[in-house]
Structures are given as structure tokens and as C-alpha cells.
Write a protein that holds these residues in place. Structure first.
Motif, short mmCIF file in Angstrom:
data_model
loop_
_atom_site.label_atom_id
_atom_site.label_comp_id
_atom_site.label_asym_id
_atom_site.label_seq_id
_atom_site.Cartn_x
_atom_site.Cartn_y
_atom_site.Cartn_z
N PHE A 135 0.20 4.65 -1.90
CA PHE A 135 0.36 3.24 -2.24
C PHE A 135 1.45 3.06 -3.28
N VAL A 136 1.88 1.82 -3.39
CA VAL A 136 2.82 1.41 -4.43
C VAL A 136 2.01 0.76 -5.55
N PHE A 137 2.30 1.14 -6.78
CA PHE A 137 1.54 0.63 -7.92
C PHE A 137 2.51 0.10 -8.97
N GLY A 138 2.28 -1.14 -9.40
CA GLY A 138 3.13 -1.73 -10.43
C GLY A 138 3.95 -2.88 -9.90
N ILE A 139 4.44 -3.70 -10.83
CA ILE A 139 5.26 -4.85 -10.48
C ILE A 139 6.67 -4.70 -11.02
N ILE A 140 6.81 -4.53 -12.32
CA ILE A 140 8.14 -4.45 -12.92
C ILE A 140 8.77 -3.09 -12.65
N ILE A 172 5.56 5.03 -6.53
CA ILE A 172 4.92 5.44 -5.28
C ILE A 172 4.01 6.62 -5.58
N TYR A 173 2.75 6.49 -5.21
CA TYR A 173 1.77 7.56 -5.41
C TYR A 173 1.33 8.08 -4.05
N ASN A 214 10.82 7.84 -8.58
CA ASN A 214 9.60 7.09 -8.91
C ASN A 214 8.43 7.55 -8.05
N ILE A 215 8.44 8.80 -7.64
CA ILE A 215 7.43 9.35 -6.73
C ILE A 215 6.49 10.27 -7.49
#
Length: 439
Positions: A161-166, A170-171, A150-151
Motif C-alpha cells: 500500500f501507499v501510506f502518507g499524503i505529503i 510505498i510499503y 520511497n520504498i
């Protein structure tokens, strides 16, 4: 709407007491691992959003104890002992009948309370701004390159930063050195492992609900700080204390000239670099007994902050400022019918009569053996004075003591019965209709 905002305001007031208490506990935990300070803010936001709590004798919440209890008991649902004869402004030489009460239509304009709508507008503006910021950031991330799992790496962002909830991702910004990438990536992965992205989003929602309370915004900021500090400590624990200097240099190099991401509630990056570096360099593995004390302190704080102090028992008699016990009928209580209340009123009046008799040595054995309502009639109804109809009732009754005394009130009716009230002393009772109840 008014009731909802009143409940939110009450929760915000209680939450402010909790926040002030957490401030003090946070100072005591200054040298402790930051995870404990971070957990404390969870207590604050739970208190701000849960509309109920259990009772505990160790609760720090005292705002609804004596003062709030007295205010609630003073609300006019009905006033059982409020009779015209007890009113100092009542002229006992004047006989009040239904003919003396004119039929007057009173039009009282209802004022609209705009404060709840201002509160909703504030929530709406914060929501609109957050959605706009999230969409704007999402547009910038369309061209991000997938790296692994998920990178992602994006060229047009300045911070990780981390983006999203469900399905959070990681960006990382383009151009990171390998050592920087290792530490920064580990930091973001720990955020995801602890579900920090979910907790911070929920904290932002709760903060938006209580946007009018500055203490809540301070709590949100300090919670974010403690979140980052505790996450840094987790990185050092996992990778070893030998990385503290390299990790600190990476944070300093990574943050130089970069912007801090705070706009979107579903994306959060690194901030407070100075305090983070200082905390990393000072970090030491805590001793076991310190951890035990911290756990006990946090658990005790949780019990004290998430519970309410026991309320006064409904059947107990509270004492007034003169030390006398209040009439239990004066307490806030609903009755199904007017007659039900009238009987309760008479029974209390009889108790007072017996107490008066007992003050005389010759009348210690006086008891009221029986009573009977002789007249209980509706005098008039007032439709426009309050939101609910207000009724005025006239009450008369007779009673029978076990023996007559010289100073007995009322007129003798025969067979040992006495009329309790004279014409000018007849009590008039006021009732508010509350659905199937009267009060």
C-alpha cells in the motif's frame, strides 16, 4: 449551524442526481478504458463539495427549476397583496383599529434542531476512527526496512500500500517473489504518479461530510474500484500486453490469504482481485476513435453535471395555474423603507383599476393621472410571533383619474380626486424587519 447543514443537504441532493447519472454513463463506458470511469467520479465529488456552479442550458440538475422556484417565491418575506379585504375570513362589518388589538406577550419556546448536531457527530466519529486507524498502522510501520527511494518492506503487514499524503511511501510485505514485487511495485508507483493517494483522501473527506447519503458511499467504493482497474491497465500499457497472464497470477498469488487494507484514509492497498484479474485479461489497446468518443462523452458529462439549469429571470412574469400573470410585486423582493413598498403597492393597485375601467366600452380612455398617500401609519408591532419583529401598517390613498365614471370605486373628494378605500376596505400591510431592509 442550520444554514450550513441546509446547504450541505442541498448539495447532497444535487449530488445524488449527478451520481445516478454517472451510474448510467459508467455502464456505457463498460468496455472503455477504466481511466474514463475513474475521471467521472471526480465530477461527483466536485459537485458534492463546491457550493456554487455556473448556469448552463444543458445541465442535468433540474431540482431547483419550477418546483423550487415556486417554493421560494411562496416564502413569506412580505405579501404585497395580502390585505384584510382580500381575506375571505375577514368580516367587513367590523372596523379594525389599534384599540381592538390587545397587547399580549406570547412566549414561543424555540426548538433546537438536533439534526445538524447529529450530522457533526457522524463526521466526528469518522474522523476519530480514521485517526485511530492511521496511528495504529503507523505504529506497525516503525520497524519497516528502507529499500530504495520511497520504498519500504515491512514484516508485519499483509498487503502492499501507499501510506502518507505529503511524503507518501510505498510499503511492501516481506516475502514477495521477484516477479510479484516488480508488478506490485509498478502498480503502486503509478498510483503515486497520478496522485491517486491525494484524490482518494479528499474523496474520503467529502464522503465523511455526506456520510448520511448512502449513494455517496457507493460512489466512494466504485471510485476505488475504478482507480485500481485503471491503474492495472496503466501497468499493462507500460510493461506490454505480454505480461497480462503473469501479472494476473501475481495478483492472485499475492492476494491469497492476505487482508485488505481499508481502515486508514491515508493508506490504501489492493482489493477486488477477481474483477481486476478479469479486467487485465480482457484489456486491449483501445482504438483512436473510441478514445475520442470517450473524451467527448466525459467532457459532455462534466458540463452537464457541474452546471445548474438557468434560473427564472427575476423581472420576468411567471404564469400561475390559471394561465394569468402573477402580480410582479408578489415576487420576493426587499425594500429599504415601508413607504417604498407602499408606493409599489399603490402603483400595482392603480394598474388593476385601469384594467377594470378598460372592460367597459365607455371607459376605455380612463387613466389614473395622479395619486397621493393620505394615511400610512404603524398600527402595532408583534415582537414574539416570529424571530424578527412583525409590523402591521394601515394604508390609505387617493387618486385622480382623467375623468370620472359611474362605477368608480371610493368616495368623491372634489377637484376630480377619489378616495381609494372605505373604512372597512382599508388594507393592512405586514412587514418583517431584515436588517436595513423590510420585506
Amino acid at each position: 449551524m442550520d444554514n450550513l447543514f441546509s446547504k450541505i443537504l442541498e448539495m447532497s441532493i444535487d449530488g445524488s442526481f449527478v451520481i445516478a447519472f454517472i451510474f448510467m454513463i459508467r455502464v456505457l463506458l463498460k468496455r472503455a478504458p477504466k481511466i474514463f470511469s475513474y475521471v467521472l467520479w471526480g465530477i461527483v465529488f466536485l459537485r458534492l463539495i463546491i457550493p456554487f456552479s455556473i448556469e448552463s442550458s444543458v445541465s442535468i440538475i433540474k431540482v431547483r427549476d419550477r418546483v423550487f422556484q415556486e417554493e421560494k417565491s411562496a416564502e413569506v418575506q412580505y405579501t404585497p397583496s395580502t390585505t384584510l379585504e382580500n381575506n375571505p375570513d375577514y368580516n367587513t362589518s367590523y372596523e379594525t383599529t389599534s384599540k381592538d388589538i390587545p397587547d399580549i406577550e406570547i412566549e414561543i419556546p424555540k426548538k433546537t434542531n438536533i439534526i445538524p448536531y447529529i450530522w457533526l457527530s457522524g463526521i466526528g466519529l469518522l474522523g476519530i476512527y480514521s485517526i485511530y486507524s492511521t496511528l495504529k498502522l503507523s505504529e506497525k510501520l516503525k520497524d519497516a526496512n528502507y529499500i530504495d527511494d520511497n520504498i519500504y518492506i515491512a514484516r508485519n503487514i499483509d498487503t502492499a500500500f501507499v501510506f502518507g499524503i505529503i511524503r507518501p511511501k510505498i510499503y511492501l510485505p516481506h516475502g514477495l517473489q521477484e516477479n510479484e514485487k516488480e508488478y506490485i511495485l509498478k502498480h503502486e508507483q503509478i498510483h503515486l504518479k497520478r496522485r491517486d493517494h491525494i484524490f482518494k483522501f479528499l474523496a474520503f473527506v467529502i464522503t465523511s461530510i455526506h456520510w448520511f447519503n448512502p449513494l455517496v458511499w457507493v460512489s466512494y467504493y466504485l471510485m476505488s474500484v475504478d482507480m485500481e482497474l485503471s491503474c492495472d491497465e496503466a501497468v499493462v500499457r507500460e510493461l506490454g500486453t505480454s505480461i497480462k497472464k503473469d501479472y494476473s497470477r501475481s495478483l492472485l498469488s499475492f492476494s491469497t490469504g492476505r487482508k485488505i487494507l481499508t481502515a486508514s484514509p491515508i493508506a490504501f492497498g489492493e482489493n477486488n482481485v477477481k474483477s481486476r484479474i478479469k479486467n487485465i485479461l480482457q484489456y486491449k489497446k483501445p482504438k483512436f476513435w473510441i478514445l475520442v468518443l470517450c473524451v467527448i462523452l466525459v467532457l459532455g458529462t462534466m458540463v452537464g453535471c457541474l452546471t445548474d439549469s438557468p434560473k427564472m429571470e427575476e423581472n420576468s412574469l411567471s404564469e400561475n395555474t390559471n394561465g394569468d400573470k402573477e402580480d410582479p410585486i408578489k415576487k420576493v423582493k426587499n425594500y429599504k423603507t415601508e413607504e417604498e413598498y407602499a408606493k409599489a403597492f399603490i402603483e400595482e393597485d392603480i394598474k388593476n383599476l385601469e384594467e377594470e375601467y378598460s372592460k367597459s366600452d365607455s371607459s376605455k380612455d380612463i387613466r389614473i393621472e395622479d395619486y397621493e398617500i393620505t394615511s400610512f401609519e404603524l398600527i402595532d408591532t408583534f415582537e414574539h410571533i416570529m424571530d424578527t419583529p412583525l409590523e402591521m401598517w394601515k394604508l390609505e390613498y387617493k387618486f385622480k383619474p382623467n375623468k370620472l365614471v359611474a362605477h368608480a370605486p371610493g368616495n368623491v373628494l372634489g377637484d376630480g380626486w377619489l378616495n381609494r378605500f372605505s373604512e372597512v376596505e382599508t388594507p393592512y400591510l405586514l412587514f418583517l424587519k431584515n436588517g436595513d431592509d423590510v420585506k
